[in-house]
Design a protein around this motif. Structure first.
Motif, PDB file in Angstrom:
ATOM      1  N   MET A 154      61.250  18.131 -25.373  1.00  0.00           N
ATOM      2  CA  MET A 154      59.574  18.500 -24.413  1.00  0.00           C
ATOM      3  C   MET A 154      59.074  19.596 -25.440  1.00  0.00           C
ATOM      4  O   MET A 154      59.456  20.766 -25.980  1.00  0.00           O
ATOM      5  CB  MET A 154      60.222  18.993 -23.284  1.00  0.00           C
ATOM      6  N   PHE A 155      57.277  19.317 -25.318  1.00  0.00           N
ATOM      7  CA  PHE A 155      56.884  20.569 -25.760  1.00  0.00           C
ATOM      8  C   PHE A 155      56.806  21.363 -24.783  1.00  0.00           C
ATOM      9  O   PHE A 155      55.946  20.918 -23.217  1.00  0.00           O
ATOM     10  CB  PHE A 155      56.267  20.121 -26.943  1.00  0.00           C
ATOM     11  N   VAL A 156      56.287  22.802 -24.643  1.00  0.00           N
ATOM     12  CA  VAL A 156      55.549  23.434 -23.763  1.00  0.00           C
ATOM     13  C   VAL A 156      54.423  24.337 -24.549  1.00  0.00           C
ATOM     14  O   VAL A 156      55.265  24.397 -25.711  1.00  0.00           O
ATOM     15  CB  VAL A 156      56.232  24.765 -22.887  1.00  0.00           C
ATOM     16  N   VAL A 157      53.162  24.070 -24.552  1.00  0.00           N
ATOM     17  CA  VAL A 157      52.711  23.926 -25.350  1.00  0.00           C
ATOM     18  C   VAL A 157      51.005  24.882 -24.761  1.00  0.00           C
ATOM     19  O   VAL A 157      50.228  25.532 -23.771  1.00  0.00           O
ATOM     20  CB  VAL A 157      51.361  23.038 -25.206  1.00  0.00           C
ATOM     21  N   THR A 185      51.587  12.722 -28.788  1.00  0.00           N
ATOM     22  CA  THR A 185      53.337  12.418 -29.033  1.00  0.00           C
ATOM     23  C   THR A 185      54.300  11.313 -29.038  1.00  0.00           C
ATOM     24  O   THR A 185      53.265  10.215 -28.489  1.00  0.00           O
ATOM     25  CB  THR A 185      53.508  13.953 -28.580  1.00  0.00           C
ATOM     26  N   ALA A 186      55.024  10.998 -29.339  1.00  0.00           N
ATOM     27  CA  ALA A 186      56.033   9.980 -29.494  1.00  0.00           C
ATOM     28  C   ALA A 186      56.603  10.094 -27.096  1.00  0.00           C
ATOM     29  O   ALA A 186      56.621  11.093 -27.168  1.00  0.00           O
ATOM     30  CB  ALA A 186      57.137  10.175 -29.721  1.00  0.00           C
ATOM     31  N   PRO A 187      56.713   8.695 -27.392  1.00  0.00           N
ATOM     32  CA  PRO A 187      57.159   8.617 -25.522  1.00  0.00           C
ATOM     33  C   PRO A 187      58.004   8.896 -24.764  1.00  0.00           C
ATOM     34  O   PRO A 187      57.936   9.217 -23.556  1.00  0.00           O
ATOM     35  CB  PRO A 187      56.736   6.935 -25.106  1.00  0.00           C
ATOM     36  N   HIS A 188      58.922   9.659 -25.719  1.00  0.00           N
ATOM     37  CA  HIS A 188      60.440  10.031 -24.309  1.00  0.00           C
ATOM     38  C   HIS A 188      60.202  11.444 -24.850  1.00  0.00           C
ATOM     39  O   HIS A 188      60.676  12.247 -23.421  1.00  0.00           O
ATOM     40  CB  HIS A 188      61.716   9.860 -25.480  1.00  0.00           C
ATOM     41  N   ILE A 189      59.009  12.131 -24.873  1.00  0.00           N
ATOM     42  CA  ILE A 189      58.529  13.842 -24.959  1.00  0.00           C
ATOM     43  C   ILE A 189      57.764  14.212 -24.419  1.00  0.00           C
ATOM     44  O   ILE A 189      56.241  13.573 -23.529  1.00  0.00           O
ATOM     45  CB  ILE A 189      58.097  14.126 -25.939  1.00  0.00           C
ATOM     46  N   SER A 190      58.043  15.354 -23.491  1.00  0.00           N
ATOM     47  CA  SER A 190      57.456  15.480 -21.872  1.00  0.00           C
ATOM     48  C   SER A 190      56.509  17.032 -22.461  1.00  0.00           C
ATOM     49  O   SER A 190      56.865  17.567 -23.797  1.00  0.00           O
ATOM     50  CB  SER A 190      58.085  15.578 -20.972  1.00  0.00           C
ATOM     51  N   VAL A 191      55.618  17.007 -21.739  1.00  0.00           N
ATOM     52  CA  VAL A 191      54.403  18.013 -22.482  1.00  0.00           C
ATOM     53  C   VAL A 191      54.530  18.909 -21.490  1.00  0.00           C
ATOM     54  O   VAL A 191      53.684  18.586 -19.995  1.00  0.00           O
ATOM     55  CB  VAL A 191      53.307  17.824 -23.420  1.00  0.00           C
ATOM     56  N   ILE A 192      54.329  20.004 -21.751  1.00  0.00           N
ATOM     57  CA  ILE A 192      53.815  21.015 -20.761  1.00  0.00           C
ATOM     58  C   ILE A 192      52.789  21.908 -21.215  1.00  0.00           C
ATOM     59  O   ILE A 192      53.269  22.815 -21.961  1.00  0.00           O
ATOM     60  CB  ILE A 192      55.409  21.689 -20.111  1.00  0.00           C
TER      61      ILE A 192
END
Lengths: 427, 330
Positions: free
Chosen positions: B112-115, B130-137
Motif C-alpha cells: 500500500m502507498f499512502v500518498v 501502480t501494480a494491480p495488487h497495490i492499494s493507494v490512499i
C-alpha cells in the motif's frame, strides 16, 4: 511536368461557388481547368473520384512539428505523412521550437527540413519577440525574407503592451500579418483548465474567459492604433466571438480561427485527471462550444485550425497540471469538421472554406481554391468511410488525442500538393 | 471513472482517492468500522493483527506532521510494517520521477502507498500506474482532495450529533485552496446533511463553488445563523502576498471566529479545525480551547478512521478478517 485528371468527383470549391460533379485538370503543378478539358491535355495520371469529394487542399494556420529541438515528440517526417494523409497541403509552424524561430538561420533550417522531407509547403511563423520573451523585437524583415509567412508569439503572452504596440507597428511597416493567441499572462494565472465546474471540483488552477477577452480587447485596440493586420488564433469562448464580431462590424481588418477540438469538447467531457484533455486554451463550456459553432457558421470565425501538438508519452504521463498541454489533431481535422456538417451546425461548403479558402485569403496564398492558375493543392476524400483511430490507422508520432479508439467518418483518399500526389490511400 | 478506479469489481474499496462517486453505504461502513477501532484505542492492547506481514509506504512529497504520524500509528496498530518517506519534489519532470519512485518502491514488494503530494491528481495518477495488487490512499493531493481528513471529521460529527440529515454545516475560510474543504463538502452531501454553507470572501472561493452543492455567504455574522457545525480552515500566510487578502487583522475582523460570533450559531454548535490552527488569525484562542471545540478529538479520531480505511482497502487484496474479528479484539 505531369498532367493529372481527377474525374467523376463532386467538386466543392467555395471560392468559385462550385458544387457539382465534374473533372479537375492539373498540369505543371497548377490548376488548368474545372470546366473543360484543356486542348492537348494528355494526363499521365487519372484519379477516379466517383462518390468522393474533390476540394482545395487544407491549410493549417497553427501546427507544431516539433523540429528543430524536440524530435522525441515528433519529426517533420512523421508529421508530414500524417498531414498528407489528412488532406493538409499547407502548414504554418508556430515559432516555439528549440531554438525559437527568431532568426533567419532557424527559419532557413525549417525550410530546409521541409525540402528534405519532400513536403514543400511548410511556412514558419516568425517569433514576434526574441525567444518569445516579449522584451525585444525579433528581426522580422529578415525572417520574412527567409520565408516566414507571418509573425506571432506562439502561446507566450506579450505582457508589456508598449512592446506589443511597437512590435505591431514594426510588423505593419513590413506588411506582416500578426497571428495572435489572446491570453493575458496574469489572469491566466498559470492555470491548466477552464475556470469552471471541472476546475472547481478537482482543485485545478483555472483560466477565466477574461484572460482571453482582455488580451483580445488590448490587441484590437492596438490593431486600430497601429494598422497591423491581425489574425486571432484558437479562440475558445463566447465573449471572444462577440468581440470579434463587433470588431469586424466596426471595420477592423481582423480574422480569427478556432481549434477543431474546441468545436466538439467541453469541460464536461474531461475524464478526471485524464491528461489527453489537457489543452490550452482550455476546453470551456457548452455555451462557449455552441457560440464557437455559431461563429463559424456566421463567418465571424474565418477558419478552423488543427492546433496540432504531438507529444511523447512522458509529456502526458503525470498528474494533470504537470503534463504538457496539447492535442495531436491533424488526422481528426477532416472527420471532426464533417461531424459538424452531419450535426447540421455548418454546411459542407462552409467547412471546406474554413479549412482552405479562408486561411488562403488570410495568408494571401494563391491556393485554397480550384481557380485556374492557382497552385494545384487538392484533397479528395470519401465522406462516408468509417475508420477507427488506432495504432494501425494513426500516422502522427503523437498519440495524444482524447478521441483515441473512436470511430471517425470521412477519410482522405488522395492529396495533391502543387500537382504532386503526396498521399494515396492504401499506399 | 474516478469511482471505478477506487472500487474493485465487487464494489469494494480498493483505493481511497476521493469521496466523489462513493455511496452513502460505503461511507457509513467506514465510520462503523472506525468506531470499532476507536473503542480499541482506549484498551490495553492497541494492536490487531489485520495487516500483519503487509508493507505500507507513506510517501510524503509534501511536509506534514499530523497526517503522517496518524497514518504511521494507524498502520502500526494494524500490525503492518511501515516505512515513511519524505521526498522533496524536484522542480523538473516531476511526472517522470514520480513514476520512477513508485516503480522502484513496487520492486520492494509494497502492498500500500499512502500518498501526499502538492499537485492535484497525483494520487489518481499513482493509482492508475501502480501494480494491480497495490492499494493507494490519498493523504492529500494539491487542492483536490483529502478524503481521510474529511472522514475523520465526519466521524467526529457523528460521535456528537449522531444524525446528518438535520445538520447545517458551515465551512469558513480559504475554500479555494483547500483540499480538505472539497472532500468535506462531498462527504457531507453524500451523508445527506441538510445544508453545507461556505463562508469566505470571493477571493478565497472557487469561481463555481455552488456547483459543489453548497450555499454561499460572504458575511460571517449572517452566515453563522442556524449552524450546528462550524468548520474553520487554516489561512496560509502566502494569501496575503498574492493579493487575495489585505491583512491578517482584517481577515480576523471579518472571518475570525470569536466567542461573540460563535453565539450567533446554534447553542450546541461544535467547532472544528483540521489543524494546524492559527490563533488570532482564523480563530480566537478562547474558542479553540473552549467547551464547544472538538479540535483535539478530531486528531485522536484520525487514527481510528485511517485504520478503518486502510483495513478496508487491504481487504480486497488480503483475506483479512471481517469486522467481527476486529470487534472481538475489544
Amino acid at each position: 511536368m505531369s498532367q493529372i485528371h481527377i474525374q467523376n468527383g463532386r467538386i466543392i470549391d467555395p471560392a468559385n461557388n462550385i458544387d457539382r460533379i465534374g473533372s479537375v485538370y492539373i498540369a505543371d503543378g497548377q490548376i488548368m481547368s474545372v470546366t473543360h478539358e484543356p486542348a492537348g491535355f494528355t494526363p499521365d495520371t487519372i484519379i477516379d473520384a466517383g462518390n468522393q469529394i474533390v476540394c482545395p487542399g487544407f491549410i493549417d494556420l497553427s501546427t507544431r512539428l516539433r523540429e528543430p529541438g524536440q524530435s522525441r515528440k515528433a519529426t517533420f517526417k512523421s508529421e508530414t505523412v500524417a498531414a498528407a494523409s489528412a488532406g493538409v497541403t499547407t502548414m504554418c509552424l508556430q515559432p516555439d521550437t528549440v531554438p525559437v524561430i527568431d532568426t533567419a538561420a532557424v527559419a532557413e533550417l525549417v525550410k530546409d527540413l521541409a525540402e528534405k522531407t519532400g513536403y514543400q509547403q511548410i511556412y514558419p511563423i516568425a517569433a514576434l519577440t526574441r525567444k518569445l520573451e516579449g522584451i525585444e523585437l525579433s528581426s522580422m524583415l529578415s525572417l520574412k525574407q527567409a520565408g516566414c509567412i507571418a509573425v506571432g508569439n506562439a502561446s507566450q503572452p506579450v505582457q508589456n503592451l508598449l512592446i506589443l504596440r511597437r512590435a505591431m507597428e514594426y510588423a505593419a511597416s513590413h506588411d506582416l500579418l500578426l497571428i495572435f493567441r489572446p491570453n493575458d499572462y496574469w489572469l491566466g494565472n498559470k492555470g491548466c483548465a477552464h475556470e469552471g465546474a471541472f476546475a472547481t471540483r478537482y482543485g485545478l488552477p483555472g483560466i477565466p474567459e477574461a484572460a482571453e477577452t482582455i488580451a483580445l480587447s488590448h490587441c484590437l485596440e492596438l490593431a486600430e492604433l497601429t494598422g497591423c493586420r491581425v489574425h486571432f488564433g484558437q479562440i475558445s469562448c463566447k465573449r471572444a466571438v462577440i468581440k470579434i464580431h463587433q470588431a469586424k462590424k466596426y471595420g477592423l481588418n481582423v480574422s480569427a480561427d478556432v481549434a477543431i477540438h474546441q468545436l466538439h469538447l467541453t469541460e464536461n467531457d474531461i475524464q478526471p485527471f485524464d491528461s489527453s484533455y489537457h489543452v490550452l486554451p482550455p476546453l470551456r463550456t457548452e455555451t462557449d462550444k455552441n457560440a464557437l459553432r455559431q461563429g463559424l457558421a456566421s463567418g465571424t470565425l474565418d477558419a478552423i485550425c488543427s492546433d496540432h501538438q504531438p507529444h511523447d508519452m512522458d509529456a502526458k504521463l503525470g498528474a494533470f497540471p504537470e503534463t504538457e498541454p496539447g492535442i495531436s489533431s491533424l488526422e481528426t481535422l477532416l472527420p471532426l469538421m464533417l461531424r459538424l456538417v452531419a450535426q447540421q451546425k455548418i454546411t459542407l461548403q462552409q467547412g471546406i472554406a474554413a479549412l482552405s479558402t479562408n486561411p488562403a485569403r488570410i495568408l494571401r496564398l494563391n491556393s485554397g481554391a480550384l481557380t485556374p492558375g492557382f497552385t494545384a493543392d487538392v484533397c479528395v476524400f470519401n465522406p462516408e468511410l468509417n475508420w477507427q483511430i488506432d495504432a494501425e490507422s494513426w500516422q502522427s508520432q503523437g498519440l495524444n488525442t482524447p478521441f483515441w479508439g473512436q470511430t471517425m467518418t470521412g477519410k482522405v483518399t488522395h492529396t495533391l500538393q502543387a500537382g504532386k500526389l503526396i498521399y494515396r490511400q492504401g499506399e | 471513472m474516478s469511482s471505478n478506479l477506487q472500487l474493485n469489481s465487487e464494489g469494494k474499496l480498493k483505493h481511497f482517492l476521493t469521496l466523489e462517486g462513493l455511496s452513502k453505504e460505503l461511507l457509513t461502513e467506514i465510520l462503523d468500522t472506525a468506531e470499532s477501532f476507536a473503542g480499541m484505542s482506549d484498551s490495553q492492547v492497541k494492536k490487531v493483527p489485520l495487516l500483519r506481514g503487509k508493507t505500507i509506504v507513506n510517501l510524503f512529497f509534501e511536509n506534514s506532521t499530523r497526517t503522517r504520524t496518524t497514518f504511521e500509528l494507524a498502520a502500526t496498530r494494524l500490525s503492518a510494517d511501515v516505512l515513511s518517506m519524505n521526498i522533496a519534489t524536484s522542480a523538473t519532470s516531476k511526472g517522470e520521477s514520480l513514476l520512477d519512485t513508485i516503480r522502484n518502491l513496487e520492486a520492494m514488494f509494497v502492498d500500500m502507498f499512502v500518498v501526499r503530494h502538492a499537485i492535484s491528481g497525483a494520487a489518481h495518477f499513482i493509482a492508475q500506474h501502480t501494480a494491480p495488487h497495490i492499494s493507494v490512499i490519498n493523504a492529500g493531493d494539491g487542492q483536490h482532495a483529502h478524503p481521510t481528513q474529511a472522514m475523520l471529521d465526519m466521524f467526529t460529527i457523528r460521535q456528537i450529533k449522531q444524525d446528518f440529515s438535520s445538520l447545517r454545516v458551515a465551512i469558513i475560510g480559504d475554500i479555494l485552496h483547500s483540499r480538505v474543504a472539497r472532500s468535506q463538502i462531498q462527504a457531507l452531501n453524500i451523508l445527506g446533511a441538510a445544508e453545507v454553507r461556505v463562508i469566505a470572501p470571493k477571493t478565497l472561493l472557487p469561481a463555481h463553488v455552488e456547483s459543489l452543492g453548497v450555499t454561499v455567504s460572504h458575511n460571517l455574522t449572517e452566515g453563522l445563523k442556524d449552524i450546528d457545525v462550524i468548520i474553520m480552515l487554516r489561512l496560509q500566510k502566502e494569501r496575503m502576498t498574492s493579493a487575495l487578502l489585505p491583512s491578517e487583522s482584517e481577515y480576523f475582523k471579518c472571518f475570525g471566529l470569536t466567542e461573540d460570533k460563535l453565539k450567533i450559531a446554534n447553542p450546541d454548535a461544535i467547532v472544528m479545525h483540521p489543524g494546524p490552527i492559527n490563533r488570532g488569525v482564523e480563530i480566537d484562542s478562547k474558542v479553540a480551547d473552549g467547551p464547544q471545540s472538538v479540535i483535539l478529538k478530531q486528531v485522536s479520531n484520525g487514527i481510528a478512521v485511517r485504520m478503518a480505511i486502510m483495513a478496508m482497502a487491504m481487504q480486497t487484496s488480503a483475506a483479512a478478517p471481517g469486522r467481527s474479528a476486529i470487534v472481538g479484539n475489544n
